[in-house]
Design an enzyme around this catalytic site. Structure first.
Site, mmCIF file in Angstrom:
data_model
loop_
_atom_site.group_PDB
_atom_site.id
_atom_site.type_symbol
_atom_site.label_atom_id
_atom_site.label_comp_id
_atom_site.label_asym_id
_atom_site.label_seq_id
_atom_site.Cartn_x
_atom_site.Cartn_y
_atom_site.Cartn_z
ATOM 1 N N ASP A 38 68.972 46.978 48.546
ATOM 2 C CA ASP A 38 68.017 47.053 47.429
ATOM 3 C C ASP A 38 66.792 47.865 47.801
ATOM 4 O O ASP A 38 66.270 48.632 46.994
ATOM 5 C CB ASP A 38 67.590 45.640 46.995
ATOM 6 C CG ASP A 38 68.733 44.908 46.316
ATOM 7 O OD1 ASP A 38 69.720 45.583 45.950
ATOM 8 O OD2 ASP A 38 68.660 43.676 46.180
ATOM 9 N N SER A 83 103.442 58.327 29.495
ATOM 10 C CA SER A 83 103.621 56.897 29.761
ATOM 11 C C SER A 83 104.854 56.708 30.625
ATOM 12 O O SER A 83 105.486 57.680 31.030
ATOM 13 C CB SER A 83 103.712 56.121 28.455
ATOM 14 O OG SER A 83 104.729 56.674 27.681
ATOM 15 N N LEU A 84 105.185 55.475 30.909
ATOM 16 C CA LEU A 84 106.329 55.205 31.785
ATOM 17 C C LEU A 84 107.470 54.631 30.971
ATOM 18 O O LEU A 84 107.249 53.871 30.031
ATOM 19 C CB LEU A 84 105.933 54.168 32.840
ATOM 20 C CG LEU A 84 104.910 54.587 33.892
ATOM 21 C CD1 LEU A 84 104.460 53.384 34.687
ATOM 22 C CD2 LEU A 84 105.540 55.625 34.820
ATOM 23 N N GLU A 113 105.186 49.844 43.398
ATOM 24 C CA GLU A 113 103.809 49.358 43.249
ATOM 25 C C GLU A 113 103.732 48.297 42.166
ATOM 26 O O GLU A 113 104.641 48.148 41.364
ATOM 27 C CB GLU A 113 102.900 50.517 42.789
ATOM 28 C CG GLU A 113 102.878 51.683 43.709
ATOM 29 C CD GLU A 113 102.341 52.924 43.007
ATOM 30 O OE1 GLU A 113 101.529 52.789 42.071
ATOM 31 O OE2 GLU A 113 102.741 54.024 43.409
ATOM 32 N N LYS A 115 102.324 46.959 38.614
ATOM 33 C CA LYS A 115 101.910 47.590 37.362
ATOM 34 C C LYS A 115 100.682 46.829 36.870
ATOM 35 O O LYS A 115 100.775 45.675 36.457
ATOM 36 C CB LYS A 115 103.048 47.533 36.343
ATOM 37 C CG LYS A 115 102.738 48.301 35.075
ATOM 38 C CD LYS A 115 103.991 48.429 34.213
ATOM 39 C CE LYS A 115 103.761 49.218 32.958
ATOM 40 N NZ LYS A 115 102.628 48.808 32.166
ATOM 41 N N ARG A 136 93.032 57.762 28.086
ATOM 42 C CA ARG A 136 94.336 58.340 27.791
ATOM 43 C C ARG A 136 94.357 58.969 26.401
ATOM 44 O O ARG A 136 94.910 60.043 26.209
ATOM 45 C CB ARG A 136 95.398 57.250 27.903
ATOM 46 C CG ARG A 136 96.781 57.731 27.657
ATOM 47 C CD ARG A 136 97.792 56.652 27.992
ATOM 48 N NE ARG A 136 99.116 57.196 27.918
ATOM 49 C CZ ARG A 136 99.792 57.333 26.786
ATOM 50 N NH1 ARG A 136 99.253 56.958 25.667
ATOM 51 N NH2 ARG A 136 100.997 57.862 26.786
ATOM 52 N N CYS A 406 95.067 20.401 2.077
ATOM 53 C CA CYS A 406 94.201 20.649 3.231
ATOM 54 C C CYS A 406 94.074 19.364 4.047
ATOM 55 O O CYS A 406 93.775 18.302 3.496
ATOM 56 C CB CYS A 406 92.822 21.119 2.766
ATOM 57 S SG CYS A 406 91.661 21.263 4.140
ATOM 58 N N CYS A 422 93.228 26.924 2.251
ATOM 59 C CA CYS A 422 92.474 25.906 1.530
ATOM 60 C C CYS A 422 91.382 26.686 0.795
ATOM 61 O O CYS A 422 90.580 27.374 1.423
ATOM 62 C CB CYS A 422 91.845 24.910 2.508
ATOM 63 S SG CYS A 422 90.592 23.900 1.686
HETATM 64 S S1 IVH Z 1 101.928 55.830 37.334
HETATM 65 C C1 IVH Z 1 103.186 59.657 34.611
HETATM 66 N N1 IVH Z 1 101.440 53.512 38.435
HETATM 67 O O1 IVH Z 1 101.251 51.853 32.954
HETATM 68 C C2 IVH Z 1 102.776 58.248 34.562
HETATM 69 N N2 IVH Z 1 101.067 53.724 36.094
HETATM 70 O O2 IVH Z 1 103.104 51.741 30.756
HETATM 71 C C3 IVH Z 1 102.057 57.863 35.795
HETATM 72 N N3 IVH Z 1 100.169 51.683 35.069
HETATM 73 O O3 IVH Z 1 100.189 54.823 31.446
HETATM 74 C C4 IVH Z 1 101.632 56.471 35.767
HETATM 75 N N4 IVH Z 1 100.095 50.473 36.895
HETATM 76 O O4 IVH Z 1 98.412 53.266 32.521
HETATM 77 C C5 IVH Z 1 101.451 54.218 37.293
HETATM 78 N N5 IVH Z 1 101.027 51.556 39.598
HETATM 79 C C6 IVH Z 1 101.015 52.231 38.454
HETATM 80 C C7 IVH Z 1 100.593 51.679 37.239
HETATM 81 C C8 IVH Z 1 100.646 52.454 36.078
HETATM 82 C C9 IVH Z 1 99.841 50.496 35.603
HETATM 83 C C10 IVH Z 1 100.025 52.006 33.618
HETATM 84 C C11 IVH Z 1 99.582 53.395 33.293
HETATM 85 C C12 IVH Z 1 100.671 53.965 32.417
HETATM 86 C C13 IVH Z 1 101.268 52.727 31.869
HETATM 87 C C14 IVH Z 1 102.655 52.916 31.354
#
Ligand code: IVH
Length: 665
Positions: A38, A83-84, A113, A115, A136, A406, A422
């Site tokens: 601080d 997206s995935l 990894e 999610k 996004r 009611c 109601c």
């Molecule tokens: S890789 C080309 N890794 O899940 C896509 N995404 O449902 C690269 N997400 O849009 C994304 N954990 O917002 C990646 N370990 C992870 C993730 C992850 C969460 C999200 C991300 C993505 C969405 C798809």
């Protein structure tokens, strides 16, 4: 201190604070005391004030949040945010691995990894410095939320290390930890404000707040999982995660390199349980082909990379005994069936009640007394009954029916769409209490100190029966009540009296007319100018207004045709509430017609909101950042140096508060 000395000292302090921040927030191994931190921060703040020429948006002092903005710029992503593809069972994962194995000849491995269930964010770094953070959006265009992102302590503003490419994009998830989420919700509850559904919604809402100072207080986190750019110093995903951590990002160590489906399955089984102890919400795992060269060969479909697959955890489901069904009456009179359950642990919390949504859903479930039911958490938060184990049903058990009156005031229910209501909106207790809660809420009359429990108490004591009664309350009525006292009683009364100054649109919103949200209330107040005009308007007339649909119009007509509502409005009028738009909130003239202003710094005669209002009243517009389309930079005391230099470089006139006053006089 000379300029040169100041520059050196500023740099030294910035480096030390940055390092301390990294150790504290990313490594969780603090090595500087809070006191020392601080003190150093304070010294840096003073030096930056004395030497504004060394302003740096990436200075640790900027973590507290910069100036508020009025809107977010939309920016095209250099690399689209895809997206995935999702899978819900192991067979899907197996099929995917078989599919991609046929597309490439070489052997490959996987990086597996968690999610993270948050909000994705793409951060652009040039020469190690954070220059832009985009949401996004639709994947092609995102919102520029850089000012808010800068307040996230686990998002580095300047990267560490010597191998950072000239330009790199780091993507990841903005999260609110479970602990933090619970703290914020508790604070909301104590303040009598609505609570948030889940951490993801709260994170998404926070990232879109216009005031970075509030964002800074929410303690968002950023978890990094993806780097993108032309010359990356690594050639596979697991190394990329390690590298991201070296550069200063927060990367949980809970990822593995896997050789085959078996190892992926072990990870899934392991984390299916462990995830409830993880500090952040997760909703599955992500399997990525580890090697970048193989990723490149597999490429992308229009929507997602072929080299990655998400596996969603199944929602946890438990069987428990149904103890009974309650019917809850909400603010608008909507009746919701709720199941009372034998307590059961589900996704980390004990569940005793679960929603049954509506009559149709109850019929579909075919609930009987004493049934054993399956409960799941929707979006990890609201528990719901999803099925019945009919084999456990006792012979002769009675079916559970939806009610037709009611449960509180016995008024016959009326069906609208899938729901029952109601219609006794004026004396049915839970409706009135909820109406009062709505009336005092922050976006409406903003009356402090009246949480649900206090309202309940005032109701029980017979002190209030509707919102108009609030204005008859006196300190003496409140000071001897349970948990109150002279001081809080005074504060409540003061806040009630102060609320009489709230604008007409807030009063209109506060009435709680079905379908009339804060925006509709603003449009209506502005269009009709006063309540009498609105009360006399026909459904047709109201529907013609831009932004107001027939549902709202019908609901308004319905509300005002009720004599009890008319009486309530009369009482509120007598109490002195505003039922017409203030003169000054109506357009005064068009002296600033179509002129775009950027406002920066603090002002003598105006608060920032008042200044914005003033500009708009004269037909002008306030925009958040200086561009070639800006007409004026209106600079008060201590304007943002970056705004000043941008305006200078674009030859945009910089005007003072006095210049502005002359313009509108
Ligand atoms: S890789 C080309 N890794 O899940 C896509 N995404 O449902 C690269 N997400 O849009 C994304 N954990 O917002 C990646 N370990 C992870 C993730 C992850 C969460 C999200 C991300 C993505 C969405 C798809």
């Amino acid at each position: 201190m000379t300029k040169e000395e100041a520059k050196k000292r500023i740099e030294k302090l910035r480096n030390e604070l940055r390092e301390a921040n990294y150790k504290y927030y990313v490594l969780a191994q603090p090595d500087m005391s809070d006191y020392e931190f601080d003190k150093k921060l304070e010294e840096l703040q003073k030096l930056e004030q004395a030497f504004p020429e060394f302003y740096d948006p990436n200075s640790p002092t900027q973590r507290v949040g910069g100036e508020p903005t009025t809107e977010f710029k939309t920016v095209k992503h250099k690399y689209p945010m895809l997206s995935l593809e999702k899978s819900y069972n192991i067979q899907d994962l197996k099929d995917w691995i078989n599919r991609i194995s046929k597309l490439v000849d070489e052997k490959f491995t996987f990086c597996v990894e968690l999610k993270y269930d948050g909000v994705s964010l793409s951060n652009q770094y040039i020469d190690k410095k954070l220059v832009q953070s985009l949401t996004r959006g639709d994947g092609i265009y995102g919102d520029d939320v850089t000012a808010n992102a800068r307040t996230i302590r686990t998002l580095p503003l300047i990267l560490r290390g010597d191998d950072v490419p000239h330009e790199v994009f780091v993507r990841g998830e903005v999260m609110i930890s479970r602990e933090n989420f619970e703290r914020i919700n508790k604070e909301q509850e104590e303040a009598g404000l609505p609570t948030y559904m889940n951490a993801r919604n709260l994170a998404a809402g926070t990232l879109k707040l216009l005031d970075p100072k509030i964002v800074a207080q929410r303690n968002l986190d950023f978890i990094a999982y993806f780097m993108l750019g032309e010359q990356l110093p690594v050639d596979n995903q697991c190394d990329a995660l390690k590298k991201l951590e070296e550069w200063g990002f927060f990367v949980p160590h809970d990822y593995i390199k896997a050789k085959n489906l078996d190892q992926i399955m072990d990870f899934i089984l392991d984390w299916g349980v462990k995830r409830f102890d993880f500090p952040y919400d997760t909703d599955g795992i992500v399997v990525k082909v580890n090697e970048f060269d193989i990723q490149k060969k597999l490429g992308y479909t229009a929507k997602s990379p072929r080299w990655a697959m998400a596996y969603k955890f199944p929602a946890e489901r438990k069987l428990t005994k149904l103890l009974g069904v309650d019917f809850q009456v909400g603010r608008t009179g909507k009746v919701t069936p709720v199941a009372n359950l034998a307590p059961v642990k589900l996704a980390g919390t004990i569940v005793k009640r679960a929603t049954l949504h509506n009559e149709d859903n109850m019929k579909k479930l075919d609930l009987h007394e004493g049934d054993y039911v399956y409960v799941e958490k929707a979006g990890e938060v609201i528990p719901q009954v999803v099925g019945v184990d009919k084999s456990k049903r006792k012979p002769g058990a009675k079916p559970i029916q939806f009610i037709d009156h009611c449960p509180v005031c016995n008024t016959p229910l009326v069906k609208q769409g899938a729901d029952y209501f109601c219609v006794n909106t004026t004396t049915c207790e839970p409706q009135i209490k909820a109406q009062i809660e709505h009336f005092v809420s922050r976006k409406a009359m903003d009356i402090e100190g009246l949480g649900p429990e206090t309202i309940d108490l005032l109701f029980k004591e017979g002190l209030i029966h509707n919102v108009a009664d609030l204005y008859q309350l006196k300190v003496d009525d409140l000071k001897d009540l349970e948990r109150l006292g002279e001081k809080s009683a005074q504060n409540i009364i003061k806040s009630i009296q102060k609320s009489k100054n709230q604008s007409f649109d807030r009063v209109l919103y506060g009435l709680g007319i079905r379908h009339v949200g804060a925006t509709a209330a603003k449009i209506l107040a502005h269009h009709f100018k006063n309540i009498d005009n609105l009360m006399q308007a026909s459904v047709d007339e109201i529907t013609k207004i831009k932004g107001i649909g027939p549902k709202i119009a019908e609901s308004i007509k319905n509300y005002f045709s009720n004599p009890q509502n008319q009486a309530l409005i009369n009482k509120l009028k007598q109490a002195g509430l505003k039922f017409s738009e203030d003169e000054e909130s109506q357009a005064v003239d068009n002296k600033l017609e179509n002129k775009k202003f950027v406002v920066s710094g603090s002002f003598k005669h105006f608060s920032r909101d008042a200044l914005k209002e003033s500009i708009e009243k004269h037909g002008g517009k306030v925009v958040s950042s200086v561009s070639k389309n800006t007409d004026y930079l209106l600079a008060g005391e201590k304007p943002g140096p970056s705004k000043v230099s941008k305006a200078q470089s674009l030859n945009i006139p910089i005007i003072s508060e006095d210049d502005y006053l002359k313009m509108i006089s």
